[in-house]
Enzyme design. Structure first.
Site, PDB file in Angstrom:
ATOM      1  N   SER A 248       0.856  -1.191   0.000  1.00 46.92           N
ATOM      2  CA  SER A 248       0.000   0.000   0.000  1.00 46.92           C
ATOM      3  C   SER A 248       0.886   1.233   0.000  1.00 46.92           C
ATOM      4  O   SER A 248       2.006   1.217   0.537  1.00 46.92           O
ATOM      5  CB  SER A 248      -0.873   0.016   1.261  1.00 46.92           C
ATOM      6  OG  SER A 248      -1.494   1.288   1.411  1.00 46.92           O
TER       7      SER A 248
ATOM      8  N   TYR B 143      -1.399  -0.661  10.553  1.00 47.18           N
ATOM      9  CA  TYR B 143      -1.685  -1.012   9.151  1.00 47.18           C
ATOM     10  C   TYR B 143      -0.554  -0.516   8.251  1.00 47.18           C
ATOM     11  O   TYR B 143      -0.017  -1.263   7.428  1.00 47.18           O
ATOM     12  CB  TYR B 143      -3.022  -0.406   8.707  1.00 47.18           C
ATOM     13  CG  TYR B 143      -3.317  -0.647   7.230  1.00 47.18           C
ATOM     14  CD1 TYR B 143      -3.749  -1.897   6.785  1.00 47.18           C
ATOM     15  CD2 TYR B 143      -3.146   0.373   6.283  1.00 47.18           C
ATOM     16  CE1 TYR B 143      -4.002  -2.125   5.427  1.00 47.18           C
ATOM     17  CE2 TYR B 143      -3.401   0.147   4.932  1.00 47.18           C
ATOM     18  CZ  TYR B 143      -3.829  -1.103   4.511  1.00 47.18           C
ATOM     19  OH  TYR B 143      -4.066  -1.324   3.177  1.00 47.18           O
TER      20      TYR B 143
HETATM   21  N1  LIG Z   1      -8.743  -0.333  -1.159  1.00 44.84           N
HETATM   22  C1  LIG Z   1      -7.690   0.427  -0.935  1.00 44.84           C
HETATM   23  O1  LIG Z   1      -7.779   1.670  -0.861  1.00 44.84           O
HETATM   24  C2  LIG Z   1      -6.339  -0.214  -0.755  1.00 44.84           C
HETATM   25  C3  LIG Z   1      -5.221   0.624  -0.828  1.00 44.84           C
HETATM   26  C4  LIG Z   1      -3.956   0.064  -0.672  1.00 44.84           C
HETATM   27  C5  LIG Z   1      -3.829  -1.292  -0.479  1.00 44.84           C
HETATM   28  N2  LIG Z   1      -4.943  -2.091  -0.414  1.00 44.84           N
HETATM   29  C6  LIG Z   1      -4.718  -3.520  -0.174  1.00 44.84           C
HETATM   30  O2  LIG Z   1      -5.329  -4.253  -1.205  1.00 44.84           O
HETATM   31  C7  LIG Z   1      -5.637  -5.572  -0.738  1.00 44.84           C
HETATM   32  C8  LIG Z   1      -7.042  -5.935  -1.155  1.00 44.84           C
HETATM   33  O3  LIG Z   1      -7.931  -5.049  -0.489  1.00 44.84           O
HETATM   34  P1  LIG Z   1      -9.272  -4.518  -1.151  1.00 44.84           P
HETATM   35  O4  LIG Z   1      -9.185  -3.051  -1.158  1.00 44.84           O
HETATM   36  O5  LIG Z   1      -9.569  -5.248  -2.383  1.00 44.84           O
HETATM   37  O6  LIG Z   1     -10.290  -4.862   0.035  1.00 44.84           O
HETATM   38  P2  LIG Z   1     -11.553  -5.831   0.112  1.00 44.84           P
HETATM   39  O7  LIG Z   1     -12.464  -5.576  -1.020  1.00 44.84           O
HETATM   40  O8  LIG Z   1     -12.043  -5.664   1.509  1.00 44.84           O
HETATM   41  O9  LIG Z   1     -10.905  -7.272  -0.069  1.00 44.84           O
HETATM   42  C9  LIG Z   1     -10.130  -7.848   0.927  1.00 44.84           C
HETATM   43  C10 LIG Z   1      -9.996  -9.314   0.596  1.00 44.84           C
HETATM   44  O10 LIG Z   1      -9.202  -9.930   1.629  1.00 44.84           O
HETATM   45  C11 LIG Z   1      -9.896 -11.070   2.100  1.00 44.84           C
HETATM   46  N3  LIG Z   1      -9.606 -11.330   3.507  1.00 44.84           N
HETATM   47  C12 LIG Z   1      -9.712 -10.465   4.537  1.00 44.84           C
HETATM   48  N4  LIG Z   1      -9.444 -11.097   5.696  1.00 44.84           N
HETATM   49  C13 LIG Z   1      -9.151 -12.383   5.365  1.00 44.84           C
HETATM   50  C14 LIG Z   1      -8.795 -13.527   6.117  1.00 44.84           C
HETATM   51  N5  LIG Z   1      -8.718 -13.499   7.458  1.00 44.84           N
HETATM   52  N6  LIG Z   1      -8.557 -14.692   5.460  1.00 44.84           N
HETATM   53  C15 LIG Z   1      -8.660 -14.742   4.109  1.00 44.84           C
HETATM   54  N7  LIG Z   1      -8.996 -13.695   3.346  1.00 44.84           N
HETATM   55  C16 LIG Z   1      -9.239 -12.524   3.975  1.00 44.84           C
HETATM   56  C17 LIG Z   1     -11.370 -10.747   1.910  1.00 44.84           C
HETATM   57  O11 LIG Z   1     -12.142 -11.939   1.749  1.00 44.84           O
HETATM   58  P3  LIG Z   1     -13.117 -12.590   2.833  1.00 44.84           P
HETATM   59  O12 LIG Z   1     -13.756 -11.482   3.593  1.00 44.84           O
HETATM   60  O13 LIG Z   1     -14.057 -13.412   1.993  1.00 44.84           O
HETATM   61  O14 LIG Z   1     -12.220 -13.447   3.657  1.00 44.84           O
HETATM   62  C18 LIG Z   1     -11.346 -10.010   0.575  1.00 44.84           C
HETATM   63  O15 LIG Z   1     -11.396 -10.918  -0.492  1.00 44.84           O
HETATM   64  C19 LIG Z   1      -5.381  -5.553   0.762  1.00 44.84           C
HETATM   65  O16 LIG Z   1      -4.141  -6.151   1.053  1.00 44.84           O
HETATM   66  C20 LIG Z   1      -5.353  -4.071   1.092  1.00 44.84           C
HETATM   67  O17 LIG Z   1      -4.585  -3.800   2.240  1.00 44.84           O
HETATM   68  C21 LIG Z   1      -6.195  -1.581  -0.562  1.00 44.84           C
END
Ligand SMILES: NC(=O)c1ccc[n+]([C@@H]2O[C@H](COP(=O)([O-])OP(=O)(O)OC[C@H]3O[C@@H](n4cnc5c(N)ncnc54)[C@H](OP(=O)(O)O)[C@@H]3O)[C@@H](O)[C@H]2O)c1
Length: 267
Positions: A143, A156
C-alpha cells in the site's frame, strides 16, 4: 496437470472482493487457471462461475481464514505440493484503523496475521516451489500507506511497509533463481475495504479495474515496485538512491561524533 502452453495456475488470496476479484478476472483473461482463496465461500463460488463462463479457464476455490493457523497451513501445503501453481498473488489484507491506544488486541492480531504472517508464509512456500523450477512469480499487494505516517493507521501502515521491505529483499534472493517478485503499492482504491471511498475526493481514489490493469502492466514491464499513480519513475528512483546512500554508514565500529561517545575499539 497443465499443458506445455499453459501459463499454469495463479493462486490469489483475498479473491472474494475488490482488488483480488479483479486480479482473478484479468489473470483468467490472460489464460491462467485460478485457485481463489478467501473466507467467504459463497462469493468465491459466484466469482468462479462468472470467470469460468467469461474466460473458459479452470477455477478452484479454497475457503480459508488466513488468520487461522490450520487454514493457513492448508493453503501453504497446496502451494508446496501443486506443481501447476506458477503465480502467487498475496492480496488478502485488512485495515484495523483508529488510534493504536484504542485498538483491540484481537483486531491487531488478525490484521498482522493476514497482512504480514500469511503473506510471508505463503511467499516462503512459493519460493520453495518455484526456485527449483527456475520460474514463477510472487505479487505482493502492499500500500502507499507504507510511505505515510498517520495518527490512525500506525499498525496497518507498518504492516504495508513490511510488505515493501520484505519484497525488496525477497527479490534479491529469488531473482538469481528465475523467480520474479513484484510489490504493488496502491493508493486509495474504490473497494469495500474503504467503504468504496464514498467520503474521499474523487481526485485521490483510483478505480479498481484501472489499479489492477496498471499493476499488471508494471508486472509485464518487469517492475519490482509498482506505484500505479506515480507519474515520474525518477521519484521512486530518488528514494531508492537515498536509501542506498545511507548504507555505508549504517553499521560502523564507533558511534557518530555527535553522540560524544569515545569508542572502545577492539585492539
Ligand atoms: N482499497 C484500498 O484503498 C487499498 C489501498 C492500498 C492497499 N490495499 C490492499 O489491497 C488488498 C485488497 O484489499 P481490497 O481493497 O480489495 O479490500 P476488500 O475488497 O475488503 O478485499 C479484501 C480481501 O481480503 C480477504 N480477507 C480479509 N481477511 C481475510 C482472512 N482473514 N482470510 C482470508 N482472506 C481474507 C477478503 O475476503 P473474505 O472477507 O471473503 O475473507 C477479501 O477478499 C489488501 O491487502 C489491502 O490492504 C487496498
Amino acid at each position: 496437470m497443465m499443458s506445455s502452453q499453459s501459463l499454469g495456475t495463479a493462486l490469489i488470496t483475498g479473491a472474494s472482493s475488490g482488488i483480488g476479484a479483479v486480479y482473478a478476472d484479468r489473470l483468467a483473461q490472460r489464460g491462467y487457471d485460478l485457485l481463489l482463496v478467501a473466507r467467504n465461500a459463497g462469493r468465491l463460488t459466484a466469482l468462479a462461475a462468472e470467470v469460468t463462463t467469461r474466460h473458459n479457464v479452470r477455477v478452484e476455490t479454497i475457503s480459508a481464514d488466513l488468520a487461522n493457523v490450520a487454514d493457513l497451513d492448508r493453503v501453504e501445503q497446496r502451494l508446496r505440493s501443486d506443481a501447476a501453481i506458477t503465480l502467487l498473488v498475496n492480496n488478502a489484507g485488512l485495515m484495523s484503523g483508529g488510534p493504536l491506544s484504542a485498538a483491540k488486541g484481537e483486531d491487531l492480531d488478525s490484521m498482522l496475521q493476514v497482512n504480514v504472517v500469511a503473506l510471508t508464509r505463503l511467499s516462503a512456500a512459493a519460493a520453495a516451489s518455484f526456485s527449483p523450477r527456475g520460474h514463477g512469480a510472487i505479487i505482493n499487494i502492499g500500500s502507499a500507506m507504507a510511505y505515510f505516517d498517520t495518527a490512525s493507521t500506525a499498525a496497518y501502515g507498518a504492516s504495508k511497509a513490511y510488505v515493501l521491505n520484505f519484497s525488496l529483499s525477497l527479490d534479491v534472493e529469488l531473482k538469481e533463481k528465475g523467480v520474479k517478485v513484484q510489490a504493488v503499492l496502491p493508493g486509495y482504491t474504490r473497494t469495500p475495504m474503504i467503504g468504496n471511498a464514498e467520503n474521499l475526493p474523487d481526485s485521490i481514489v483510483m478505480n479498481v479495474e484501472d489499479l489492477v490493469d496498471a499493476a499488471l502492466a508494471g508486472f509485464d514491464a518487469g517492475e519490482l515496485v509498482t506505484i500505479p499513480s506515480l507519474a515520474d519513475p525518477a521519484d521512486f528512483a530518488n528514494w531508492e538512491n537515498a536509501r542506498a546512500s545511507l548504507r555505508p554508514n549504517l553499521s560502523l565500529n564507533s558511534p557518530a561524533p555527535r553522540y560524544g561517545v569515545a569508542a572502545q575499539l577492539a585492539s
